[in-house]
Write an enzyme that holds these catalytic residues in place. Structure first.
Site, PDB file in Angstrom:
ATOM      1  N   LEU A 197      38.491  11.156 -19.253  1.00 35.50           N
ATOM      2  CA  LEU A 197      38.263  10.714 -20.629  1.00 35.50           C
ATOM      3  C   LEU A 197      36.857  10.160 -20.777  1.00 35.50           C
ATOM      4  CD1 LEU A 197      41.638   8.810 -21.117  1.00 35.50           C
ATOM      5  CD2 LEU A 197      41.022  11.003 -22.157  1.00 35.50           C
ATOM      6  N   GLY A 198      36.364   9.570 -19.696  1.00 31.82           N
ATOM      7  CA  GLY A 198      35.015   9.007 -19.699  1.00 31.82           C
ATOM      8  C   GLY A 198      34.620   8.631 -18.291  1.00 31.82           C
ATOM      9  N   ALA A 199      33.318   8.641 -18.038  1.00 34.96           N
ATOM     10  CA  ALA A 199      32.801   8.258 -16.726  1.00 34.96           C
ATOM     11  C   ALA A 199      31.805   7.116 -16.910  1.00 34.96           C
ATOM     12  CB  ALA A 199      32.125   9.443 -16.040  1.00 34.96           C
ATOM     13  N   ALA A 200      31.903   6.121 -16.051  1.00 37.53           N
ATOM     14  CA  ALA A 200      31.010   4.966 -16.112  1.00 37.53           C
ATOM     15  C   ALA A 200      30.314   4.788 -14.770  1.00 37.53           C
ATOM     16  CB  ALA A 200      31.806   3.716 -16.491  1.00 37.53           C
ATOM     17  N   SER A 201      29.641   3.670 -14.621  1.00 41.31           N
ATOM     18  CA  SER A 201      28.838   3.443 -13.416  1.00 41.31           C
ATOM     19  C   SER A 201      29.685   3.366 -12.162  1.00 41.31           C
ATOM     20  CB  SER A 201      28.022   2.163 -13.578  1.00 41.31           C
ATOM     21  OG  SER A 201      28.861   1.102 -13.996  1.00 41.31           O
ATOM     22  N   ALA A 259      33.255   3.898 -12.060  1.00 42.81           N
ATOM     23  CA  ALA A 259      34.517   4.626 -12.039  1.00 42.81           C
ATOM     24  C   ALA A 259      34.597   5.624 -13.182  1.00 42.81           C
ATOM     25  CB  ALA A 259      35.677   3.632 -12.152  1.00 42.81           C
ATOM     26  N   GLN A 260      35.684   6.387 -13.195  1.00 38.10           N
ATOM     27  CA  GLN A 260      35.982   7.242 -14.328  1.00 38.10           C
ATOM     28  C   GLN A 260      37.473   7.130 -14.644  1.00 38.10           C
ATOM     29  OE1 GLN A 260      34.294  10.649 -12.284  1.00 38.10           O
ATOM     30  NE2 GLN A 260      36.251  11.742 -12.448  1.00 38.10           N
ATOM     31  N   LYS A 318      42.118   4.412 -14.087  1.00 34.82           N
ATOM     32  CA  LYS A 318      40.705   4.172 -13.775  1.00 34.82           C
ATOM     33  C   LYS A 318      40.536   4.223 -12.255  1.00 34.82           C
ATOM     34  CE  LYS A 318      36.999   0.810 -14.557  1.00 34.82           C
ATOM     35  NZ  LYS A 318      36.621  -0.443 -15.258  1.00 34.82           N
ATOM     36  N   ASP A 351      30.492  -6.958 -21.424  1.00 36.62           N
ATOM     37  CA  ASP A 351      30.044  -5.563 -21.378  1.00 36.62           C
ATOM     38  C   ASP A 351      30.535  -4.795 -22.607  1.00 36.62           C
ATOM     39  OD1 ASP A 351      28.627  -3.519 -20.282  1.00 36.62           O
ATOM     40  OD2 ASP A 351      30.105  -2.964 -18.773  1.00 36.62           O
TER      41      ASP A 351
END
Length: 520
Positions: A152-156, A158-159, A174, A306
């Site tokens: 659904l989304g990727a971050a620094s 984790a995804q 996550k 954040d």
């Protein structure tokens, strides 16, 4: 030095060409620490060499100098973006932070690095499967009926993947990127060395405060169990805000690297088109977001730090049909000490009331020293002229935004000095302020006085509660409560007057009285 930079710059040419393969895609799982170090050092060298040589060729202060400087900023920002996407993890986190420093960095940097808030690189499904099986001890097929391959989304760090449990409930899983845990400490040491090197070559650029913040906060963010507890704490603390939704945690499917939670969907908080399409009131969302963070900062001292658009969603409630705010990613929280929180309350109260003596006193108590005017401008993202007139009296203009950016470049040395002096708690609040202002700008609600009204209410409540707790007599507590009620009533009256001024009723009253506006 220039020759050394030039030689190292040749090394990075190949490194950056390779890094193009990484941008917003998969990363080679065999990537080793040495490659990451060389890539980071080489990128730093190329950027430093570009500034040292390009700006020497043109006369300072000329139009050509500004044009060349903007071009160097753009090239350097793109190099940093490539580096962050290639090295991932800590580098993306720092890149996201830099992308929010509108009061400090040129817009070429912030505009380029903002992409990291929504388009961080992804890990492959094989890597994600491996982490889940190592931590939960079972294969994905045993844990979930279905598990979507595309995140659904990727971050620094984790995804997030959408999945369905065997009992039919839909969840968001996550999963931490592999190797993040082992690389984090090494990355911080590497950044510390690079920052010291850049500070030696360019004394005006001292980003030691950024490394200090990373060193303190990043290990905490890597513990997803801590994130789950943060989510439950903030949900309980703010349960009286019915517009707030925090995903519930499935503890039986959660570890330090895997966090399984209730699936809540919505559009990003800065997406005006999504809100328009779904009949969500943009002004109400902006107002409620201000209420939410004012309550966290001033009243409770437990702050979600954040709030970039990927972590704050909006949706229409299926039950009430009203707009709701979904707060995600609870890894980074700041616990404010009582002394700091009260000083910060007093400072904002002084800023809103245009109490110049209070602004100076409480800014100094928070570590700003004689740089208190600059500190006040950074907190409010307003010019000193607007602060002295009253930040709730003069709406933000494009000219003022331009003035702030020009002054940021002009006072860069002083800004860095200030950021190295203030308490570490302040750094995360500045980051939070910047992200919230970015959302207001996207929603086109920044010129509204609503956020200051919400802050005023929370400051009054927080300071009154503290004074009541200190009072030893019922009479003293009564006086404080009455004074609080009066202050809150005055704030409400002011809000009503602003509403009248902005409404057609205000125009009608003005016409009858022969004024330009009803509050004249």
């Amino acid at each position: 030095m220039a020759k050394w930079l030039l030689r190292l710059g040749a090394v990075v040419t190949a490194g950056l060409a390779v890094s193009d393969l990484y941008v917003v895609t998969h990363v080679d799982p065999d990537d080793v620490g040495f490659v990451r170090v060389v890539r980071a050092m080489a990128t730093t060298a190329v950027i430093s060499y570009d500034y040292m040589t390009s700006l020497k060729r043109v006369e300072f202060g000329t139009e050509e100098y500004e044009t060349v400087k903007s071009q160097v900023h753009r090239r350097s920002a793109e190099h940093l973006l490539d580096l962050c996407c290639a090295n991932r993890g800590t580098f993306i986190k720092v890149g996201q932070h830099l992308g929010g420093l509108d009061y400090l960095l040129p817009e070429e940097y912030t505009n380029t690095l903002k992409i990291l808030h929504s388009k961080a690189p992804q890990s492959s499904l094989h890597e994600i499967q491996q982490v889940i099986e190592e931590d939960l001890g079972k294969e994905i097929s045993q844990l979930f009926v279905s598990f979507e391959e595309n995140p659904l989304g990727a971050a620094s760090w984790a995804q997030v993947h959408k999945a369905v449990l065997h009992d039919g409930r839909t969840v968001a899983v996550k999963v931490q990127h592999p190797k993040v845990q082992s690389q984090c400490a090494k990355d911080i040491v590497l950044m510390e060395i690079l920052v010291q090197g850049v500070s030696w070559m360019f004394p005006d650029f001292s980003f030691a405060w950024l490394v200090d913040e990373a060193k303190k906060n990043m290990p905490l963010e890597l513990d997803f169990l801590k994130e789950g507890h943060n989510a439950e704490e903030v949900a309980a603390m703010l349960k009286h805000f019915h517009f707030l939704k925090v995903p519930k945690i499935h503890w039986e499917l959660s570890t330090r690297r895997v966090l399984t939670m209730e699936f809540l969907e919505g559009g990003q908080v800065n997406d005006r088109e999504y809100m328009k399409k779904n009949g969500i009131d943009v002004n109400e969302i902006s107002r409620n977001l201000g209420k939410l963070y004012s309550e966290m900062i001033f009243v409770n001292g437990f702050v979600h730090c954040d709030p970039h658009p990927g972590n704050v969603l909006v949706r229409k409630s299926p039950q009430t049909n009203k707009g709701e705010i979904v707060l995600l990613d609870h890894g980074l929280y700041q616990n404010l000490t009582e002394e700091f929180r009260l000083d910060y309350c007093h400072l904002w109260h002084s800023l809103i009331k245009t109490d110049m003596q209070g602004i100076e006193m409480y800014s100094k108590r928070l570590g700003a020293g004689e740089l208190y005017p600059l500190f006040a401008c950074m907190l409010t993202a307003r010019s000193w002229a607007s602060i002295t007139k009253g930040i709730d009296q003069t709406p933000v203009s494009k000219n003022e935004d331009v003035e702030i950016r020009v002054n940021a470049a002009k006072y860069l040395t002083s800004i860095n000095e200030l950021l190295n002096k203030v308490p570490r708690q302040m750094l995360l609040l500045l980051k939070t302020n910047d992200l919230l202002r970015g959302i207001e700008t996207s929603l086109q609600t920044r010129a509204s006085a609503t956020s200051f009204i919400n802050m005023s209410r929370c400051c009054v409540r927080a300071l009154s509660r503290y004074e009541r707790d200190k009072s030893k007599s019922w009479y003293g507590r009564l006086k404080i409560s009455l004074a609080e009620s009066l202050d809150l009533w005055q704030i409400s009256l002011y809000e009503i007057l602003l509403w009248i001024k902005a409404s057609s009723l205000g125009s009608w009253i003005a016409e009858i009285l022969g004024y330009d506006h009803p509050l004249q």
